[in-house]
Write a protein that holds these residues in place. Structure first.
Motif, PDB file in Angstrom:
ATOM      1  N   VAL A 147       0.875  -1.176   0.000  1.00  0.00           N
ATOM      2  CA  VAL A 147       0.000   0.000   0.000  1.00  0.00           C
ATOM      3  C   VAL A 147       0.909   1.221   0.000  1.00  0.00           C
ATOM      4  CG1 VAL A 147      -1.954  -1.098   1.146  1.00  0.00           C
ATOM      5  CG2 VAL A 147      -0.150  -0.053   2.531  1.00  0.00           C
ATOM      6  N   VAL A 148       0.454   2.324  -0.599  1.00  0.00           N
ATOM      7  CA  VAL A 148       1.270   3.539  -0.675  1.00  0.00           C
ATOM      8  C   VAL A 148       0.481   4.716  -0.119  1.00  0.00           C
ATOM      9  CG1 VAL A 148       2.503   2.678  -2.699  1.00  0.00           C
ATOM     10  CG2 VAL A 148       0.532   4.173  -3.010  1.00  0.00           C
ATOM     11  N   ASP A 149       1.200   5.773   0.244  1.00  0.00           N
ATOM     12  CA  ASP A 149       0.509   6.951   0.769  1.00  0.00           C
ATOM     13  C   ASP A 149      -0.397   7.540  -0.302  1.00  0.00           C
ATOM     14  OD1 ASP A 149       1.990   9.653  -0.362  1.00  0.00           O
ATOM     15  OD2 ASP A 149       3.360   7.948  -0.208  1.00  0.00           O
ATOM     16  N   ARG A 150      -1.469   8.136   0.153  1.00  0.00           N
ATOM     17  CA  ARG A 150      -2.532   8.592  -0.758  1.00  0.00           C
ATOM     18  C   ARG A 150      -2.043   9.651  -1.735  1.00  0.00           C
ATOM     19  NH1 ARG A 150      -8.374  10.844   1.437  1.00  0.00           N
ATOM     20  NH2 ARG A 150      -9.581  10.437  -0.468  1.00  0.00           N
ATOM     21  N   ALA A 151      -1.179  10.567  -1.261  1.00  0.00           N
ATOM     22  CA  ALA A 151      -0.691  11.642  -2.131  1.00  0.00           C
ATOM     23  C   ALA A 151       0.119  11.086  -3.297  1.00  0.00           C
ATOM     24  CB  ALA A 151       0.154  12.625  -1.328  1.00  0.00           C
ATOM     25  N   THR A 152       0.979  10.097  -3.027  1.00  0.00           N
ATOM     26  CA  THR A 152       1.779   9.500  -4.096  1.00  0.00           C
ATOM     27  C   THR A 152       0.892   8.775  -5.089  1.00  0.00           C
ATOM     28  OG1 THR A 152       3.696   9.265  -2.653  1.00  0.00           O
ATOM     29  CG2 THR A 152       3.629   7.854  -4.598  1.00  0.00           C
ATOM     30  N   ALA A 153      -0.113   8.067  -4.592  1.00  0.00           N
ATOM     31  CA  ALA A 153      -1.037   7.348  -5.486  1.00  0.00           C
ATOM     32  C   ALA A 153      -1.750   8.318  -6.422  1.00  0.00           C
ATOM     33  CB  ALA A 153      -2.048   6.552  -4.670  1.00  0.00           C
ATOM     34  N   LYS A 154      -2.171   9.463  -5.883  1.00  0.00           N
ATOM     35  CA  LYS A 154      -2.837  10.466  -6.724  1.00  0.00           C
ATOM     36  C   LYS A 154      -1.864  11.084  -7.713  1.00  0.00           C
ATOM     37  CE  LYS A 154      -6.528  11.875  -3.555  1.00  0.00           C
ATOM     38  NZ  LYS A 154      -7.112  13.016  -2.780  1.00  0.00           N
ATOM     39  N   LYS A 155      -0.662  11.377  -7.248  1.00  0.00           N
ATOM     40  CA  LYS A 155       0.336  12.017  -8.097  1.00  0.00           C
ATOM     41  C   LYS A 155       0.698  11.145  -9.298  1.00  0.00           C
ATOM     42  CE  LYS A 155       5.222  13.392  -7.928  1.00  0.00           C
ATOM     43  NZ  LYS A 155       6.419  13.472  -7.052  1.00  0.00           N
ATOM     44  N   THR A 176       1.788  -6.099  -5.943  1.00  0.00           N
ATOM     45  CA  THR A 176       0.435  -5.682  -6.307  1.00  0.00           C
ATOM     46  C   THR A 176      -0.039  -4.598  -5.352  1.00  0.00           C
ATOM     47  OG1 THR A 176      -0.077  -7.908  -7.115  1.00  0.00           O
ATOM     48  CG2 THR A 176      -1.941  -6.433  -6.672  1.00  0.00           C
ATOM     49  N   LEU A 177      -0.498  -3.469  -5.899  1.00  0.00           N
ATOM     50  CA  LEU A 177      -1.003  -2.372  -5.082  1.00  0.00           C
ATOM     51  C   LEU A 177      -2.429  -2.709  -4.644  1.00  0.00           C
ATOM     52  CD1 LEU A 177      -0.622   0.537  -3.984  1.00  0.00           C
ATOM     53  CD2 LEU A 177      -1.660   1.348  -6.119  1.00  0.00           C
ATOM     54  N   VAL A 178      -2.635  -2.788  -3.325  1.00  0.00           N
ATOM     55  CA  VAL A 178      -3.959  -3.180  -2.830  1.00  0.00           C
ATOM     56  C   VAL A 178      -4.622  -2.089  -1.996  1.00  0.00           C
ATOM     57  CG1 VAL A 178      -3.382  -5.636  -2.847  1.00  0.00           C
ATOM     58  CG2 VAL A 178      -2.956  -4.292  -0.768  1.00  0.00           C
ATOM     59  N   GLY A 179      -3.938  -0.951  -1.808  1.00  0.00           N
ATOM     60  CA  GLY A 179      -4.570   0.097  -1.027  1.00  0.00           C
ATOM     61  C   GLY A 179      -3.737   1.357  -0.937  1.00  0.00           C
ATOM     62  N   THR A 180      -4.354   2.411  -0.448  1.00  0.00           N
ATOM     63  CA  THR A 180      -3.651   3.663  -0.133  1.00  0.00           C
ATOM     64  C   THR A 180      -3.946   4.002   1.321  1.00  0.00           C
ATOM     65  OG1 THR A 180      -5.487   5.122  -0.767  1.00  0.00           O
ATOM     66  CG2 THR A 180      -3.937   4.455  -2.513  1.00  0.00           C
ATOM     67  N   PHE A 181      -3.089   4.830   1.926  1.00  0.00           N
ATOM     68  CA  PHE A 181      -3.279   5.143   3.340  1.00  0.00           C
ATOM     69  C   PHE A 181      -2.902   6.577   3.648  1.00  0.00           C
ATOM     70  CE2 PHE A 181       1.035   3.605   2.895  1.00  0.00           C
ATOM     71  CZ  PHE A 181       1.790   4.412   3.733  1.00  0.00           C
ATOM     72  N   THR A 195       5.958   3.564   1.086  1.00  0.00           N
ATOM     73  CA  THR A 195       5.434   2.264   0.676  1.00  0.00           C
ATOM     74  C   THR A 195       5.415   1.340   1.890  1.00  0.00           C
ATOM     75  OG1 THR A 195       6.431   2.559  -1.516  1.00  0.00           O
ATOM     76  CG2 THR A 195       5.734   0.336  -0.917  1.00  0.00           C
ATOM     77  N   ALA A 196       4.275   0.700   2.132  1.00  0.00           N
ATOM     78  CA  ALA A 196       4.145  -0.201   3.275  1.00  0.00           C
ATOM     79  C   ALA A 196       3.983  -1.645   2.796  1.00  0.00           C
ATOM     80  CB  ALA A 196       2.958   0.200   4.141  1.00  0.00           C
ATOM     81  N   PHE A 197       4.745  -2.562   3.409  1.00  0.00           N
ATOM     82  CA  PHE A 197       4.696  -3.993   3.132  1.00  0.00           C
ATOM     83  C   PHE A 197       4.136  -4.709   4.360  1.00  0.00           C
ATOM     84  CE2 PHE A 197       8.330  -1.946   1.211  1.00  0.00           C
ATOM     85  CZ  PHE A 197       8.415  -2.420  -0.093  1.00  0.00           C
ATOM     86  N   ASP A 198       3.794  -5.989   4.183  1.00  0.00           N
ATOM     87  CA  ASP A 198       3.518  -6.777   5.380  1.00  0.00           C
ATOM     88  C   ASP A 198       4.821  -6.929   6.149  1.00  0.00           C
ATOM     89  OD1 ASP A 198       4.522  -9.882   4.944  1.00  0.00           O
ATOM     90  OD2 ASP A 198       4.106  -8.820   3.063  1.00  0.00           O
ATOM     91  N   THR A 199       4.746  -7.230   7.440  1.00  0.00           N
ATOM     92  CA  THR A 199       5.928  -7.186   8.302  1.00  0.00           C
ATOM     93  C   THR A 199       7.037  -8.125   7.843  1.00  0.00           C
ATOM     94  OG1 THR A 199       4.659  -6.474  10.227  1.00  0.00           O
ATOM     95  CG2 THR A 199       6.760  -7.560  10.654  1.00  0.00           C
TER      96      THR A 199
END
Length: 843
Positions: A147-155, A176-181, A195-199
């Motif tokens: 998942v990626v931060d919302r601003a980057t996804a929009k940009k 695979t991109l599955v969400g924004t945060f 960018t966030a991954f599972d632990t």
């Protein structure tokens, strides 16, 4: 007297506005910088407070280099999570992973952030009591997902389900991109692409399996952060520390504030330059106003005003001009802060929303600068005004007496001599002390030359005006004579322009010297044919690149360079790390003592002068403190001073023992003898194709890139200096406008004896051009000396060659002439449109 002062101001509205402009510009710059600084500080204080508001205590390894920095901080074993969770009063313990993760734009194949903002990777902990992240769209990541931060996804116009390539410390991989945060209620973390991954994935690609960067704890009911920190600290092993959540937020904000403070200081230096230039303009304006108001001031004396009242009246008039200018400057400074904020966004720092911050200190400083600088600049003209005798009201021909230039010659010579001495001392000193001495010396020379300029004005303007007299005949001669008529006025006006153009010249010399030094360093000290660099400056790329290139057909050597901050014998220093087999050859290391080729695990090389400073000999143990603790390395060799290698060199393997980051800052590639350059470049391109963050350049392209960076910095500096030049331009306009008023009868007589309007306009323009070019010539001379001294003082930073930018300097002089034409437009038009009969009859 107060009513008379106010009426005098209101009766001369044009002069009032022209006088205010210099104050407005300087105050705007100061105010805008302070407002932007306070806004950025408040913004990031709030942001980091929101991010860490749920963290009661943070557990982390001790950083032996910088206790507050996370750079190089060793990771924690995952087993510490259960240890921390078992402490009485801990409600929950959450392991955190942080590292470098560069998101690749799927539309361009290039890094998402190439303008300075970093790419950050974290493990997803949203939903935990300590977390500040929350899903905006989609769902949390699992294995193979991000998942990626919302601003980057929009940009980047990213859509859920898209396959995104992410470059971490290892080879790039697709997820695979599955969400924004959102983070702390904001769409962006200061413009960084997060960018966030599972632990488990985050540990593997960002850090190491079963390792965490830190552990965040939430306290149970009724327990303060300080109380929980004390309990947790008692349960931790050596080398691990606990801090409160507030301390963590303060450290994060402080790191940003330090960067903001440096930027603010940089801007305030140029704001001070603008204010300094404005003081010249105010001084010149009030000097001319006093000269034109001799009879008015004499009448005030004749009807009973004392010398003190006249002087105070002029000082009050100046203070009112300063107050009005400061008020306008305060408002326009807010607009400038908004523009600077937008500019910060252009460079990749997306600021959280929020209003501009106006602290009382900003208002006080704005009015202090406006009123005090104006009053100080008007002090000498006000004293002259007080000296006007009452009898002068009876004589139309009375003019203020002028003092001999002898005292100015002495004062100017002393200031210039002191400045030159400081310049010489500065060139003999290294680093920051030398640069500081050069700066103070340059200021002394500025003041000295400005003081001496009335003596220089006559002969220089005579020479500068000679070609114009030949080209334009009588009109040209009149323009030259007008410029020479009042040396003090001409010199004061030109000195304001001199300061701005001198600094432009100095930085041009410095920039050209830096570029020439880069060419020589690359040519003489680097033996590479190709240079691999990160697209985003400051963020390294995987060490896999150098390892994959080694042994490829046509490649003789491929060595990565990395490094960081260490402490050696208690002193902070940078250390360079590289492959011992290729590093010595690629950097043209010249051995002095020992064996530089013996570099390996447990050893270190030192520059010979550095080894002497530390009283080290080959074979001795060198105490080196890394972020993870102290180590003793054996000195196996010393080498001659190198602009590239720095003071200390260790092997890549030794560096890796103290760092989990497998990231190179550069990779140098040398092709094998006889290998086709095009084929070797193609081979390199094949390897780095999947590493989207890496750029490949040959030697000429690498030099051009470094020169481009220098030009970009110089361009930014020129933009800041442009304000000082614009203020000087206002000064020329002001001087000419007041000069036209002063010469009203003379202009009427010239028109009466046959001078046409076009000739009148040309005469004023030529006068302005001579004054401006005079200022430009002074600026070029002083700036060239300053630039030379600054280049010598910064030799220890790698500026090894002095180079003079002839074309740029000629452009500076031409700019002075163009400014003269622009400044003369309004006064020339006013002079040409005067009614002849009214001008002749003017008193």
């Amino acid at each position: 007297m107060l009513r008379a002062t106010l009426k005098s101001l209101l009766a001369r509205k044009v002069r009032l506005v022209l006088s205010m402009l210099a104050v407005v510009a300087g105050v705007s710059f100061v105010t805008g910088t302070l407002v932007l600084t306070d806004t950025l500080n408040r913004t990031f204080d709030t942001l980091f407070a929101d991010i860490n508001k749920n963290v009661s205590v943070a557990v982390r390894s001790v950083n032996a280099i910088d206790p507050t920095s996370d750079v190089g901080r060793p990771p924690l074993p995952a087993s510490l999570v259960s240890t921390a969770a078992g402490v009485d009063g801990v409600r929950v313990a959450v392991g955190k992973v942080n590292g470098q993760a560069v998101l690749v734009n799927p539309a361009t194949g290039k890094p998402s952030n190439t303008n300075g903002a970093p790419g950050i990777g974290i493990n997803w902990t949203g939903g935990q009591p300590t977390s500040a992240e929350e899903i905006a769209e989609g769902r949390p990541p699992g294995p193979g997902e991000i998942v990626v931060d919302r601003a980057t996804a929009k940009k980047l116009h990213l859509s859920l389900g898209a396959k995104i390539s992410v470059q971490t410390k290892g080879p790039p991989a697709r997820y695979t991109l599955v969400g924004t945060f959102r983070i702390g209620g904001q769409d962006s973390l200061g413009g960084a692409a997060v960018t966030a991954f599972d632990t488990a994935t985050a540990q593997r690609v960002l850090l190491a399996p079963d390792r965490f960067s830190a552990i965040h704890l939430a306290a149970g009911p009724g327990l303060t952060q300080e109380e929980l920190r004390a309990r947790v600290a008692a349960a931790l092993p050596p080398g691990v520390e606990a801090i409160t959540g507030r301390q963590l937020a303060d450290e994060s904000a402080s790191a940003v504030q330090n960067a903001v403070s440096g930027f603010s200081t940089f801007l305030l230096i140029f704001a001070a330059i603008s204010v300094f230039v404005g003081a010249f303009i105010i001084f010149n304006t009030f000097t001319m106003l006093v000269a034109q108001r001799v009879r008015e001031l004499a009448l005030l004396r004749a009807i009973g005003a004392s010398k003190r009242q006249v002087q105070v009246s002029l000082q009050v008039e100046a203070a009112l001009v300063g107050f009005a200018g400061a008020t306008v400057g305060l408002v326009s400074g807010a607009g400038l802060a908004l523009l600077l904020r937008v500019a910060v966004g252009v460079f990749g720092v997306a600021l959280p929303s929020g209003a501009l911050v106006f602290r009382p200190r900003t208002v006080v400083i704005a009015y202090a600068v406006g009123v005090l600088i104006t009053a100080a600049a008007a002090f000498v003209p006000a004293r002259k005004a007080a000296s006007v005798p009452p009898i002068a009201a009876m004589r139309e021909t009375y003019v203020l007496p002028t003092r001999s230039l002898r005292s100015r010659a002495i004062a100017g010579s002393v200031l210039t001599a002191l400045g030159i001495v400081l310049l010489i001392l500065g060139t003999a000193s290294a680093g920051k002390p030398g640069a500081t001495a050069v700066g103070v010396g340059a200021a002394g020379i500025f003041l000295g030359v400005a003081t001496l300029s009335p003596l220089l004005s006559g002969p220089i303007t005579r020479v500068l005006g000679a070609p114009l007299a030949r080209m334009f005949g009588a009109t040209g001669r009149l323009g030259r004579e007008n410029a020479m008529r009042n040396p003090r006025r001409t010199a004061s006006t030109a000195s304001a322009l001199m300061i701005g153009l001198a600094l432009v010249s100095a930085f041009s010399v410095l920039g050209q010297s830096i570029k020439e030094s880069v060419r020589e360093t690359v040519s003489n000290s680097l033996g590479a044919d190709f240079y691999l660099t990160p697209q985003n400056f400051g963020q390294g790329f995987s060490g896999e690149v150098a390892r994959e290139l080694a042994g490829k057909p046509g490649i003789e050597i491929a060595t990565g360079l990395r490094g960081g901050l260490v402490k050696i014998s208690g002193q902070s220093s940078q250390v360079l790390a590289g492959d011992p087999a290729g590093l010595v050859k690629m950097l043209a290391i010249k051995e002095v003592t020992g064996d530089v080729h013996a570099l390996g695990d447990g050893t270190i090389l030192a520059e010979d002068s550095t080894a002497a400073d530390h009283q080290l000999r080959v074979g001795q143990k060198v105490p080196v403190t890394f972020a993870d603790g102290r180590a003793e390395l054996t000195l196996v060799g010393t080498y001659q001073k190198s602009q590239v290698a720095g003071k200390w060199i260790i092997s890549t393997s030794e560096f890796a023992r103290h760092s989990t980051d497998d990231l190179d800052l550069f990779v140098l590639v040398k092709r094998a003898s006889g290998a086709d350059p095009a084929m070797v470049r193609a081979e390199i391109a094949t390897v780095v194709k999947s590493f989207a963050t890496v750029e490949v350049r040959d030697q000429s392209e690498f030099v051009a890139q470094q020169e481009k960076q220098v030009d970009q910095l110089l361009g930014f500096i020129y933009v800041l200096l442009a304000l000082a030049v614009i203020i000087a331009l206002f000064g020329i306009v002001n001087t000419l406008a007041l000069s036209v008023i002063e010469r009203t009868r003379e202009i009427g007589l010239l028109r009466a004896v046959g001078m046409t309007r076009s000739q009148m306009r040309l005469m004023v323009i030529l006068e302005s051009v001579i004054i401006s070019v005079f200022g430009a010539v002074l600026g070029v001379v002083v700036g060239s000396i300053f630039g030379w001294a600054l280049t010598k003082a910064l030799a220890s930073l790698g500026i090894s060659t002095f180079a003079y930018p002839v074309r740029t300097i000629l452009l500076v002089v031409l700019t002075g002439a163009i400014l003269g034409v622009l400044a003369a437009v309004f006064p020339a038009r006013r002079a040409a449109r005067m009614d002849v009969l009214r001008a002749i009859s003017a008193v």
